[in-house]
Design a protein around this motif. Structure first.
Motif, mmCIF file in Angstrom:
data_model
loop_
_atom_site.group_PDB
_atom_site.id
_atom_site.type_symbol
_atom_site.label_atom_id
_atom_site.label_comp_id
_atom_site.label_asym_id
_atom_site.label_seq_id
_atom_site.Cartn_x
_atom_site.Cartn_y
_atom_site.Cartn_z
ATOM 1 N N GLU A 1 13.701 -11.272 -5.112
ATOM 2 C CA GLU A 1 12.309 -11.040 -5.479
ATOM 3 C C GLU A 1 12.135 -9.695 -6.175
ATOM 4 O O GLU A 1 11.428 -9.582 -7.190
ATOM 5 N N LEU A 2 12.779 -8.658 -5.651
ATOM 6 C CA LEU A 2 12.683 -7.338 -6.291
ATOM 7 C C LEU A 2 13.326 -7.356 -7.669
ATOM 8 O O LEU A 2 12.815 -6.742 -8.611
ATOM 9 N N SER A 3 14.436 -8.054 -7.803
ATOM 10 C CA SER A 3 15.089 -8.177 -9.107
ATOM 11 C C SER A 3 14.164 -8.847 -10.110
ATOM 12 O O SER A 3 14.018 -8.396 -11.254
ATOM 13 N N ASN A 4 13.494 -9.918 -9.687
ATOM 14 C CA ASN A 4 12.557 -10.612 -10.582
ATOM 15 C C ASN A 4 11.380 -9.726 -10.965
ATOM 16 O O ASN A 4 10.873 -9.799 -12.093
ATOM 17 N N ARG A 5 10.927 -8.900 -10.031
ATOM 18 C CA ARG A 5 9.818 -7.993 -10.353
ATOM 19 C C ARG A 5 10.213 -7.032 -11.466
ATOM 20 O O ARG A 5 9.404 -6.742 -12.355
ATOM 21 N N PHE B 1 10.957 4.954 -17.663
ATOM 22 C CA PHE B 1 10.410 4.553 -16.373
ATOM 23 C C PHE B 1 9.115 3.785 -16.623
ATOM 24 O O PHE B 1 8.691 3.632 -17.782
ATOM 25 N N PHE B 2 8.489 3.282 -15.541
ATOM 26 C CA PHE B 2 7.408 2.320 -15.711
ATOM 27 C C PHE B 2 6.274 2.593 -14.727
ATOM 28 O O PHE B 2 6.512 3.000 -13.585
ATOM 29 N N ASN B 3 5.059 2.375 -15.204
ATOM 30 C CA ASN B 3 3.871 2.606 -14.394
ATOM 31 C C ASN B 3 3.981 1.852 -13.066
ATOM 32 O O ASN B 3 4.212 0.642 -13.043
ATOM 33 N N GLY B 4 3.821 2.597 -11.965
ATOM 34 C CA GLY B 4 3.998 2.021 -10.641
ATOM 35 C C GLY B 4 2.978 0.961 -10.291
ATOM 36 O O GLY B 4 3.181 0.189 -9.341
ATOM 37 N N ASP B 5 1.882 0.869 -11.038
ATOM 38 C CA ASP B 5 0.857 -0.131 -10.775
ATOM 39 C C ASP B 5 0.870 -1.272 -11.792
ATOM 40 O O ASP B 5 0.654 -2.430 -11.431
ATOM 41 N N THR B 6 1.112 -0.951 -13.068
ATOM 42 C CA THR B 6 0.962 -1.956 -14.124
ATOM 43 C C THR B 6 2.263 -2.395 -14.775
ATOM 44 O O THR B 6 2.293 -3.390 -15.483
ATOM 45 N N GLY B 7 3.351 -1.620 -14.596
ATOM 46 C CA GLY B 7 4.615 -1.936 -15.242
ATOM 47 C C GLY B 7 4.724 -1.447 -16.675
ATOM 48 O O GLY B 7 5.746 -1.659 -17.335
ATOM 49 N N GLU B 8 3.688 -0.780 -17.188
ATOM 50 C CA GLU B 8 3.726 -0.301 -18.572
ATOM 51 C C GLU B 8 4.831 0.742 -18.743
ATOM 52 O O GLU B 8 5.067 1.587 -17.884
ATOM 53 N N GLY B 9 5.521 0.685 -19.891
ATOM 54 C CA GLY B 9 6.595 1.621 -20.172
ATOM 55 C C GLY B 9 6.091 3.030 -20.356
ATOM 56 O O GLY B 9 5.057 3.261 -20.988
ATOM 57 N N VAL B 10 6.837 4.012 -19.818
ATOM 58 C CA VAL B 10 6.457 5.425 -19.872
ATOM 59 C C VAL B 10 7.721 6.239 -20.161
ATOM 60 O O VAL B 10 8.837 5.838 -19.842
ATOM 61 N N GLY B 11 7.531 7.420 -20.755
ATOM 62 C CA GLY B 11 8.654 8.308 -21.014
ATOM 63 C C GLY B 11 9.403 7.902 -22.270
ATOM 64 O O GLY B 11 8.848 7.286 -23.181
ATOM 65 N N ALA B 12 10.677 8.253 -22.325
ATOM 66 C CA ALA B 12 11.499 7.943 -23.497
ATOM 67 C C ALA B 12 11.449 6.443 -23.777
ATOM 68 O O ALA B 12 11.678 5.621 -22.901
ATOM 69 N N SER B 13 11.151 6.094 -25.030
ATOM 70 C CA SER B 13 10.918 4.693 -25.370
ATOM 71 C C SER B 13 12.189 3.920 -25.692
ATOM 72 O O SER B 13 12.157 2.696 -25.817
ATOM 73 N N SER C 1 0.831 -1.207 0.000
ATOM 74 C CA SER C 1 0.000 0.000 0.000
ATOM 75 C C SER C 1 0.864 1.254 0.000
ATOM 76 O O SER C 1 0.340 2.370 -0.035
ATOM 77 N N GLU C 2 2.176 1.075 -0.001
ATOM 78 C CA GLU C 2 3.094 2.216 -0.037
ATOM 79 C C GLU C 2 4.048 2.102 -1.231
ATOM 80 O O GLU C 2 3.676 2.429 -2.348
ATOM 81 N N PHE C 3 5.256 1.575 -1.017
ATOM 82 C CA PHE C 3 6.269 1.605 -2.070
ATOM 83 C C PHE C 3 6.296 0.365 -2.957
ATOM 84 O O PHE C 3 6.639 0.447 -4.132
ATOM 85 N N LEU C 4 5.972 -0.780 -2.417
ATOM 86 C CA LEU C 4 6.147 -2.015 -3.164
ATOM 87 C C LEU C 4 5.060 -2.206 -4.210
ATOM 88 O O LEU C 4 3.871 -2.323 -3.891
ATOM 89 N N GLY C 5 5.478 -2.216 -5.465
ATOM 90 C CA GLY C 5 4.564 -2.495 -6.558
ATOM 91 C C GLY C 5 4.834 -3.874 -7.126
ATOM 92 O O GLY C 5 5.853 -4.508 -6.827
ATOM 93 N N GLU C 6 3.953 -4.338 -7.954
ATOM 94 C CA GLU C 6 4.112 -5.665 -8.546
ATOM 95 C C GLU C 6 5.374 -5.755 -9.382
ATOM 96 O O GLU C 6 5.931 -6.840 -9.586
#
Length: 879
Positions: free
Chosen positions: A804-808, A845-857, A708-713
């Motif tokens: 685990e964070l590396s795999n995410r 960078f990447f969407n904090g909820d979905t992982g979708e790519g954002v910004g410079a492609s 509910s704070e920093f850790l995203g999927e």
């Protein structure tokens, strides 16, 4: 099987001839600071995309899927025209920082598919619509959209509907260092027969218009068909061999003064001659004498649906009677060598998907090199055709006149950021070191040389403002690259490299201490420190109420910097005991910073908030005193980076350092509580240095690992999700400023609005968090566990958390159970189309909820760290 490319890389340490030619052309030279001679520094407007086809560049060239020599005397790139566009496609199009609703953004689809470290083989792909490219539609639609709206991309216009596009593959294979086979394959993905005008182009960078030396090189059609002769006094002679019977179109790489400046007549054939010949039918726009400084091979190819046509070209410093007799053998041999090289590198990686991700990430790292030319003193004085405004003497970069850059440099993104960025480059060097440690070392050395580093010790940030302050990660990168190469060389490190950078890093460390600790309290300032809009206000400019900001991130970075320098000095002391004194200096400096963070003085200035169990910036104003800015962000996690363990056997080898350390603790015993000590049976005392003792470490990790704070999927968010429902508000006399959780694009115009640190996942800061967890685990071992995720009841060692964070992070690019890659979000075509889905884009960078790519492609730059994460995952390399 012999690994020929690996041997080539080793030879390149002594002789870099195989790197003379490479992918060193920018993808955008227009709109850069270098080409800007305006009064107010309006670079985007001074040299827009519309001028690029007609106006000669001063400081470099751009092109699509191009190559050039290491001095960029001669360039080659692939142009094309679908018969419908209003201009030929010679360079990538995108919106300027002022046109895009989220800042500048390239509006094209292209991919870096493969590259060896010496560029003996490379493969790239550009997707070219068969319909008219919607330039005006993209500009107008994005202009309608606000900060809260998504960007309007090329795929949204419908030009790829029905697969009505060409895949244009370009492959390069070197027969030797200056003999390059070029294979261009065009595939019609559409349902109908379609025509493309393929326009491979070779040209000289324009030096003659700006230099006192007015020498003009030349190229001309040979009397023998099938070859263009090229001559340059410094580069030497080359022959461009070509198959088939293309039209040879020659002009000059000179400005079209009629179009750009409204002059009545041009002096000769000009840069946009080929464009005007094809688009407007101006037959007089190209030189009938078949000579000039720019030559295009015009192939008109009509390709049936689903079929392909291939063009062979060869550029060589040799005269070859049958240039294409062994062409296919050369191309196949270099491709095989590339496969053998990566097969050996990835021999322990069992996942084909991860092998593909890693290989494309490294290809992007290797192809995103650029010839970067910028002489600030010459630029400020002005050497353009018309004298620049005198006000420039007091404008951008005026205090950096010593900058004289003319090297091949690793770029963040050759379109969106076609200029180096100091802290980006430090991260680039980690994955680069996996494949070419020598190149990584040279890059790190370069930024510490006299024509980069300021005489006062500051490392230049980037051309928009060299004086901006980036996080001090250069020492960390130098040490990591040293460790990577040492491991590759079976325990033998390049001590000369380490010593060489160390002395210059001393200057930079001193600059930080003198400039960013204004009151000598070991609590640091620094400005935005690369985290753009993470604060409630722009931390690089004057603060509200005339205040001063004491920064948790700046202080954390400097604690880390001290430990990095301690680690380097200890390594050097193994070979020269004189470095023991310097090691003592950095140990004590770290302890002073750690003591300030722990608030030994009992001051009101305390970065740690006892109620929230978190680090915050502190605003210091005359009227309100000290005030925590209670934003739960990456700023408060950065102190985790400061962690090192000293082993007893290391201390035993350094008697002077050990004696001084023991004296310091006896003289200042309060500082002894800052370190953790553990007596290992039979081998002595291990000492852990960190700004976080065990209890605070647990408290920070508890918050960091809370979903509910920093850790995203897909990793650690830059801003806590807590601020989605609880925005932070700061009121001044004139305005109310707010920070809220925004997982994707920013709704703020701060720093151009094209990056966002208020919720997304960023690779560099996640990478350092993972590394720090491994270091903590190295000290504590498996016995120290923490709940992950917070509230789950599942206990893990810190190594397991780091894994685990590396795999995410890796999972952002991997196919999920449905075959979709989170990086591509909900776009059906890029998720399911077989000609899109396995080509990987490495976003900024990447969407904090979905992982979708954002910004410079195409910011393979620091996002290329995913290659290192995959490599470590399968090789247990934690350094």
């Amino acid at each position: 099987m012999i690994n020929v490319e690996k041997e080539r890389v080793l030879r390149a340490k002594r002789n870099r001839e195989w790197k003379k030619w490479g992918p060193y052309i920018s993808e955008r030279q227009w709109g850069t600071v270098r080409e800007d001679y305006s009064l107010y520094g309006t670079a985007w407007e001074y040299f827009p995309h519309d001028h690029a086809r007609s106006r000669a560049y001063r400081w470099g060239e751009d092109g699509i899927m191009g190559i050039c020599d290491s001095m960029q005397y001669l360039c080659f790139a692939v142009g094309m025209w679908n018969g419908k566009d209003a201009l030929i496609k010679e360079r990538l199009f995108g919106l300027t920082g002022n046109q895009g609703n989220h800042g500048e953004d390239v509006k094209e689809y292209y991919y870096y598919l493969d590259s060896t470290p010496t560029h003996s083989y490379m493969k790239m792909l550009y997707k070219y619509p068969q319909k008219e490219y919607p330039y005006d539609e993209i500009v107008k639609e994005n202009a309608k959209r606000g900060r809260k709206d998504p960007e309007y991309d090329l795929i949204d216009t419908g030009v790829f509907d029905g697969n009505k596009y060409f895949d244009v593959y370009t492959e390069y294979a070197k027969e030797d260092a200056e003999d390059i086979c070029i294979k261009i394959t065009v595939i019609n993905r559409g349902p109908d027969k379609s025509t493309i005008h393929l326009l491979p182009t070779v040209w000289f960078r324009n030096i003659w218009a700006w230099s006192q030396d007015t020498y003009r090189p030349g190229m001309q059609a040979s009397k023998n068909t099938g070859v263009v002769n090229i001559e340059h006094k410094d580069l030497g002679g080359y022959n461009l061999y070509y198959e088939g019977k293309p039209d040879l179109l020659f002009c000059e790489n000179d400005t079209n003064h009629v179009r750009i400046y409204g002059h009545k007549k041009n002096a000769g054939y000009v840069k946009d001659g080929v464009n005007n010949y094809l688009i407007d039918g101006e037959k007089a726009a190209v030189n009938p004498a078949l000579k000039g400084t720019k030559c295009t091979l015009h192939y008109k190819l009509t390709i049936p649906a689903g079929e392909q046509k291939t063009i062979h070209i060869r550029m060589s410093d040799k005269s070859i009677v049958e240039p294409f007799e062994e062409f296919n053998q050369v191309m196949s041999a270099r491709k095989l060598e590339c496969d053998i090289y990566y097969d050996e590198l990835q021999k322990n990686i069992t996942s084909e998907d991860e092998r593909n991700i890693m290989r494309q990430a490294l290809a992007g790292m290797l192809i995103t090199k650029q010839f970067y030319f910028y002489d600030v003193d010459v630029w400020i004085k002005g050497d353009a055709l018309s004298a620049p405004p005198t006000e420039r003497v007091y404008g951008r970069n005026t205090h950096w006149k010593h900058i004289k850059n003319m090297e091949i440099i690793s770029m963040p993104d050759k379109w969106e950021y076609p200029w180096y960025a100091a802290w980006d480059l430090a991260f680039h060097c980690i994955p680069l070191a996996i494949v070419d440690a020598d190149y990584a070392k040279r890059q790190l050395i370069l930024f510490l040389r006299e024509w980069y580093m300021h005489p006062n010790g500051q490392i230049p940030a980037y051309e928009w403002h060299f004086g901006d302050v980036n996080p001090p990660v250069h020492a960390w990168a130098c040490w990591r690259v040293y460790e990577i190469e040492k491991d590759q060389n079976k325990g033998i490190g390049d001590v000369n490299f380490l010593e060489r950078v160390f002395h210059k890093l001393l200057l930079n460390f001193t600059w930080w201490v003198n400039r960013k600790d204004s009151e000598g309290k070991n609590i640091f300032e620094g400005g935005f420190l690369g985290l753009d809009n993470i604060g409630v206000f722009d931390r690089s400019h004057a603060l509200p109420k005339g205040g001063r900001l004491e920064q948790a991130d700046a202080t954390g970075w400097m604690a880390m910097y001290s430990l990095n320098m301690l680690r380097i000095s200890i390594e050097l002391a193994k070979f020269n005991s004189a470095y023991e004194d310097v090691a003592s200096k950095f140990l004590e400096h770290f302890l002073l910073i750690a003591g300030a963070i722990a608030n030994f003085s009992g001051s009101d200035l305390n970065l740690w908030d006892e109620k929230d169990d978190f680090f915050y910036d502190v605003l210091h104003t005359a009227d309100a005193g000290l005030q925590h800015l209670k934003i739960r962000s990456m700023v408060g996690l950065i102190p985790l980076y400061a962690i090192e363990t000293l082993e007893p056997e290391v201390l035993d080898r350094l008697p002077h350092f050990k004696r001084r350390m023991e004296w310091f603790f006896s003289y200042r015993p309060e500082y002894k509580q800052l370190i953790s000590m553990w007596k290992r049976p039979g081998s002595g005392i291990r000492r852990r240095f960190s700004v976080l003792k065990g209890t605070r470490l647990i408290k920070v990790l508890k918050r960091m690992l809370d979903e509910s704070e920093f850790l995203g999927e897909y990793g650690i968010r830059a801003l806590s999700k807590y601020h989605k429902e609880n925005p932070y508000t700061f009121e001044t006399e004139h305005e109310k400023l707010t920070v809220s959780y925004q997982p994707a694009e920013s709704d703020s115009g701060m720093f151009g609005g094209n990056s966002n640190w208020r919720g997304p996942i960023w690779f560099p800061v996640n990478y350092l968090l993972i590394e720090s967890l491994y270091k903590f685990h190295n000290y504590y071992g498996d016995e120290f566990t923490i709940e992950h995720p917070t509230g789950s009841g599942k206990m893990m060692s810190l190594k397991e958390v780091a894994d685990e964070l590396s795999n995410r992070l890796i999972n952002i690019f991997k196919k999920d159970s449905k075959g979709n890659r989170p990086v591509y979000g909900t776009r059906e075509k890029t998720q399911t189309d077989p000609h899109f889905k396995d080509h990987i884009l490495f976003y900024e960078f990447f969407n904090g909820d979905t992982g979708e790519g954002v910004g410079a492609s195409h910011q393979t730059g620091w996002t290329g760290l995913v290659a290192d994460l995959i490599f470590k995952k399968y090789n247990n390399k934690y350094y």
